[in-house]
Design a protein around this motif. Structure first.
Motif, PDB file in Angstrom:
ATOM      1  N   ARG A  60       0.855  -1.188   0.000  1.00 30.43           N
ATOM      2  CA  ARG A  60       0.000   0.000   0.000  1.00 30.43           C
ATOM      3  C   ARG A  60       0.890   1.236   0.000  1.00 30.43           C
ATOM      4  O   ARG A  60       1.901   1.294   0.665  1.00 30.43           O
ATOM      5  CB  ARG A  60      -0.882   0.015   1.233  1.00 30.43           C
ATOM      6  CG  ARG A  60      -1.777  -1.182   1.346  1.00 30.43           C
ATOM      7  CD  ARG A  60      -3.057  -0.801   2.063  1.00 30.43           C
ATOM      8  NE  ARG A  60      -3.899  -1.967   2.266  1.00 30.43           N
ATOM      9  CZ  ARG A  60      -4.902  -2.287   1.454  1.00 30.43           C
ATOM     10  NH1 ARG A  60      -5.175  -1.530   0.416  1.00 30.43           N
ATOM     11  NH2 ARG A  60      -5.621  -3.351   1.695  1.00 30.43           N
ATOM     12  N   GLY A  62       0.832   5.236   0.777  1.00 26.37           N
ATOM     13  CA  GLY A  62       0.062   6.259   1.448  1.00 26.37           C
ATOM     14  C   GLY A  62      -0.469   5.765   2.782  1.00 26.37           C
ATOM     15  O   GLY A  62      -0.064   4.735   3.306  1.00 26.37           O
ATOM     16  N   ARG A  63      -1.429   6.506   3.316  1.00 23.12           N
ATOM     17  CA  ARG A  63      -1.991   6.185   4.623  1.00 23.12           C
ATOM     18  C   ARG A  63      -3.054   5.101   4.524  1.00 23.12           C
ATOM     19  O   ARG A  63      -3.727   4.967   3.511  1.00 23.12           O
ATOM     20  CB  ARG A  63      -2.634   7.420   5.233  1.00 23.12           C
ATOM     21  CG  ARG A  63      -1.653   8.464   5.597  1.00 23.12           C
ATOM     22  CD  ARG A  63      -2.373   9.588   6.257  1.00 23.12           C
ATOM     23  NE  ARG A  63      -1.412  10.534   6.786  1.00 23.12           N
ATOM     24  CZ  ARG A  63      -1.703  11.422   7.692  1.00 23.12           C
ATOM     25  NH1 ARG A  63      -2.928  11.500   8.160  1.00 23.12           N
ATOM     26  NH2 ARG A  63      -0.783  12.230   8.128  1.00 23.12           N
ATOM     27  N   LEU A  64      -3.178   4.383   5.597  1.00 25.37           N
ATOM     28  CA  LEU A  64      -4.260   3.398   5.698  1.00 25.37           C
ATOM     29  C   LEU A  64      -5.445   4.086   6.334  1.00 25.37           C
ATOM     30  O   LEU A  64      -5.352   4.660   7.400  1.00 25.37           O
ATOM     31  CB  LEU A  64      -3.837   2.200   6.559  1.00 25.37           C
ATOM     32  CG  LEU A  64      -2.706   1.358   6.003  1.00 25.37           C
ATOM     33  CD1 LEU A  64      -2.321   0.286   7.016  1.00 25.37           C
ATOM     34  CD2 LEU A  64      -3.134   0.704   4.710  1.00 25.37           C
TER      35      LEU A  64
END
Length: 65
Positions: A60, A62-64
């Protein structure tokens, strides 16, 4: 994936890249960037096809959430 399929795909990608380089008028810098992007994509695809590089589905950016 059978080896013959890999070879055929590599030939098709190579011919398409050659056609783009030979017959589409572009700046030399843009062509070199295109070539680099295609080569990197093919190398990553080959590494995945041979199982050297694990599946990239879990990565992934970026942010979760």
């Amino acid at each position: 994936m059978p080896l013959i399929n890999l070879v055929i795909i590599l030939i098709v990608v190579g011919v398409l890249l050659w056609l783009v380089n030979a017959y589409i008028p572009m700046d030399r810098k843009i062509k070199s960037i295109l070539n680099i992007v295609v080569v990197i994509a093919v190398v990553i695809w080959l590494l995945q096809a041979f199982g050297v590089l694990g599946a990239l589905d879990g990565i992934r950016v970026g942010r979760l959430g």
